[in-house]
Scaffold this motif. Structure first.
Motif, PDB file in Angstrom:
ATOM      1  N   LEU A 145       2.963 -14.498 -12.006  1.00 56.32           N
ATOM      2  CA  LEU A 145       4.839 -14.721 -11.221  1.00 56.32           C
ATOM      3  C   LEU A 145       4.787 -15.191  -9.922  1.00 56.32           C
ATOM      4  O   LEU A 145       4.313 -15.809  -9.488  1.00 56.32           O
ATOM      5  N   THR A 146       6.059 -15.527  -9.737  1.00 50.83           N
ATOM      6  CA  THR A 146       6.830 -15.445  -8.420  1.00 50.83           C
ATOM      7  C   THR A 146       6.219 -14.825  -7.627  1.00 50.83           C
ATOM      8  O   THR A 146       6.054 -13.326  -7.286  1.00 50.83           O
ATOM      9  N   GLN A 147       5.917 -15.169  -5.606  1.00 55.52           N
ATOM     10  CA  GLN A 147       6.176 -13.453  -5.285  1.00 55.52           C
ATOM     11  C   GLN A 147       7.019 -12.850  -5.534  1.00 55.52           C
ATOM     12  O   GLN A 147       6.503 -11.336  -5.501  1.00 55.52           O
ATOM     13  N   GLN A 148       8.235 -13.017  -5.456  1.00 56.57           N
ATOM     14  CA  GLN A 148       8.870 -11.459  -5.581  1.00 56.57           C
ATOM     15  C   GLN A 148       9.356 -10.749  -6.492  1.00 56.57           C
ATOM     16  O   GLN A 148       8.852 -10.273  -6.836  1.00 56.57           O
ATOM     17  N   GLN A 149       8.801 -11.445  -8.230  1.00 55.25           N
ATOM     18  CA  GLN A 149       8.340 -10.670  -9.121  1.00 55.25           C
ATOM     19  C   GLN A 149       7.318  -9.588  -9.032  1.00 55.25           C
ATOM     20  O   GLN A 149       6.870  -8.882  -9.419  1.00 55.25           O
ATOM     21  N   ALA A 150       5.634  -9.839  -8.354  1.00 49.11           N
ATOM     22  CA  ALA A 150       4.686  -9.675  -8.446  1.00 49.11           C
ATOM     23  C   ALA A 150       5.180  -8.528  -6.680  1.00 49.11           C
ATOM     24  O   ALA A 150       3.997  -7.933  -7.008  1.00 49.11           O
ATOM     25  N   GLN A 177       6.160  -1.007  -8.530  1.00 47.18           N
ATOM     26  CA  GLN A 177       6.683  -0.785  -9.833  1.00 47.18           C
ATOM     27  C   GLN A 177       4.966   0.386 -10.124  1.00 47.18           C
ATOM     28  O   GLN A 177       5.095   1.476 -10.547  1.00 47.18           O
ATOM     29  N   ASN A 207       2.499 -13.874   0.072  1.00 44.15           N
ATOM     30  CA  ASN A 207       2.310 -14.596  -1.390  1.00 44.15           C
ATOM     31  C   ASN A 207       0.311 -14.816  -1.077  1.00 44.15           C
ATOM     32  O   ASN A 207       0.163 -15.616  -2.139  1.00 44.15           O
ATOM     33  N   LEU A 254      -0.357 -10.852 -11.644  1.00 43.28           N
ATOM     34  CA  LEU A 254       0.163 -11.421 -10.558  1.00 43.28           C
ATOM     35  C   LEU A 254       0.568 -12.461 -10.438  1.00 43.28           C
ATOM     36  O   LEU A 254       1.471 -13.324  -9.805  1.00 43.28           O
ATOM     37  N   ASP A 284       7.812  -6.776  -6.861  1.00 42.60           N
ATOM     38  CA  ASP A 284       8.354  -5.887  -7.627  1.00 42.60           C
ATOM     39  C   ASP A 284       7.356  -5.860  -8.764  1.00 42.60           C
ATOM     40  O   ASP A 284       7.236  -3.761  -8.925  1.00 42.60           O
ATOM     41  N   ALA A 285       6.555  -6.330  -8.902  1.00 44.72           N
ATOM     42  CA  ALA A 285       5.701  -5.318  -9.801  1.00 44.72           C
ATOM     43  C   ALA A 285       4.318  -4.354  -9.630  1.00 44.72           C
ATOM     44  O   ALA A 285       4.156  -2.997  -9.662  1.00 44.72           O
TER      45      ALA A 285
END
Length: 465
Positions: free
Chosen positions: A397-402, A408, A371, A394, A404-405
């Motif tokens: 964003l939320t931790q999970q979105q970050a 990617q 985090n 980042l 995931d990014a």
């Protein structure tokens, strides 16, 4: 790796590859010809050169290992004639797949070579101690690298699950070599980290790019910690690598020249020539003027991920990526798309076993998993900038979105370099991304049937095969 090492490696091939083609491809020590044993500084150097010759193999970094690391996932598809490749692409692998067996044998052949070097080099008289220790450090490093490459394809992701067989000394005879069992994944990782520690303690080479060095040790340790979900450890090792002075190449295309020219991003590259060639460009490039066989090619899924306007219809004019990596990695011959990361079919490019961009991606993911989104943003932004893209933001964003990014970003940066499938497996997303419901067992590769047939008792097969 210098030319002398490559030449001497071929002269010593009998030492390191004699013996049976299975039972982990370990040559029994009593079958090594007396006149070719590691008995002098010259033969010791030749034996170490043989380790790099093994990495060049077309079942290892020269071909299958990198091919399958993407072909099992969604970003590369089979467009050729090899049924063994089609099975991998469709996730319908069987235990008698000869390409899977070749990959297994190729990696264990390298392990066998490292075991001989580690056993015999300390007994050689006339070697300068610094050179001797560097040789041993390289052998420990290559053994660690190869065991990690084995366990991430064949081993359960749980530490208590079955990993791969671990052999640390040459077998004295055929019956002994047949008596081998699978270690737990946790035990395999313990050995990998032990070998990396040994390598670090022995090495004097700091940042050589065609041989194992301290920079490579720390970079691979960062990768191993990432796979173990040791986020703090991965972050610390990545920072240690950055402190050694590595930087990104100015342009993404600088990394993939026909001869593999040096860049400040190189940590470890496997050396190839037009004679000792790799199959990456040949298998990805189109037939005809592009001079390839197009056995594999980027999928429409990957192409549409790169092309943000979503109107790709298979024609060159409809492919308009903003990401410079998408521009470099996909080309067209007429209306035939193909993978163009590797610029020739000759195969003389020196391929990266690990480069600094991957280390930054490891660090960014490790930071996001803790985090530390602001730190992750600062770490990954130079990679985005080189690709002609804005910052990810980042920290908004939320931790999970970050996370995931960042994953990617790994997908785009490391495309065709053999990382997509291991990334899906280690993050537990292979089944959902690839729709493997009912075929979940395909997440692990099968132990080759021939290997099971010659071990006593037989090696335990991965479930489902």
């Amino acid at each position: 790796m210098n030319t002398q090492r490559k030449t001497l490696g071929l002269a010593l091939l009998l030492v390191t590859a004699a013996g049976c083609e299975s039972i982990l491809d370990v040559a029994p020590i009593n079958q090594v010809p007396e006149g070719a044993a590691i008995i002098s500084p010259a033969t010791a150097r030749a034996a170490v050169a043989g380790l790099y010759d093994g990495l060049q193999g077309t079942n290892y970094y020269g071909g299958t290992f990198l091919h399958f690391g993407d072909l099992s996932a969604e970003d590369v598809v089979h467009t050729g004639t090899f049924t063994t490749y089609r099975e991998v692409n469709q996730n319908t692998i069987t235990a008698d797949n000869s390409a899977i067996e070749g990959m297994w044998d190729g990696l264990y052949r390298v392990v066998g070579r490292t075991n001989i070097v580690i056993l015999k080099v300390p007994t050689v008289t006339g070697l300068d101690p610094v050179e001797r220790d560097q040789m041993l450090g390289e052998a420990h490093f290559i053994r660690a690298l190869t065991y990690h490459n084995l366990v991430k394809f064949w081993g359960d992701t749980a530490a208590s699950g079955l990993g791969v067989p671990v052999r640390l000394v040459p077998a004295p005879d055929i019956p002994s070599s047949a008596a081998i069992t699978r270690s737990t994944t946790g035990a395999v990782y313990t050995q990998i980290l032990s070998d990396l520690s040994q390598a670090e303690a022995l090495m004097s080479a700091v940042n050589e790019t065609r041989q194992a060095s301290l920079g490579a040790v720390r970079a691979i340790r960062a990768r191993v910690f990432l796979y173990q979900q040791n986020w703090a450890g991965a972050e610390a090792q990545a920072e240690a690598v950055a402190a050694m002075g590595y930087t990104l190449a100015p342009q993404f295309s600088d990394l993939f020249t026909p001869d593999g020219n040096d860049t400040p991003e190189d940590i470890l590259r496997v050396n190839f020539t037009a004679t000792e060639f790799n199959l990456l460009g040949f298998y990805y490039r189109a037939k005809g003027l592009a001079a390839g066989r197009r056995e594999i090619t980027p999928s429409d899924v990957l192409i549409r991920a790169w092309d943000a306007d979503t109107n790709f219809d298979g024609t060159p004019g409809s492919y308009n990526p903003v990401d410079l990596r998408g521009v470099w990695n996909v080309a067209f011959q007429g209306t035939t798309k193909y993978g163009s990361k590797y610029p020739t079919s000759i195969g003389a490019e020196d391929l990266h076993a690990i480069r600094f961009a991957e280390v930054l991606l490891i660090q960014a993911e490790a930071e996001a998993r803790q985090n530390k989104l602001g730190e992750a943003e600062a770490t990954i932004t130079p990679i985005r900038t080189r690709a002609g893209l804005p910052a990810l933001g980042l920290d908004t964003l939320t931790q999970q979105q970050a996370i995931d990014a960042i994953l990617q970003e790994r997908r785009f940066e490391l495309a065709y370099e053999g990382d997509r499938w291991p990334d899906l497996v280690r993050t537990g997303r292979a089944v959902s991304v690839l729709g493997l419901v009912g075929r979940e067992f395909q997440v692990l590769y099968p132990i080759p049937l021939n290997e099971i047939d010659v071990t006593i008792p037989p090696l335990v097969q991965n479930p489902g095969y």
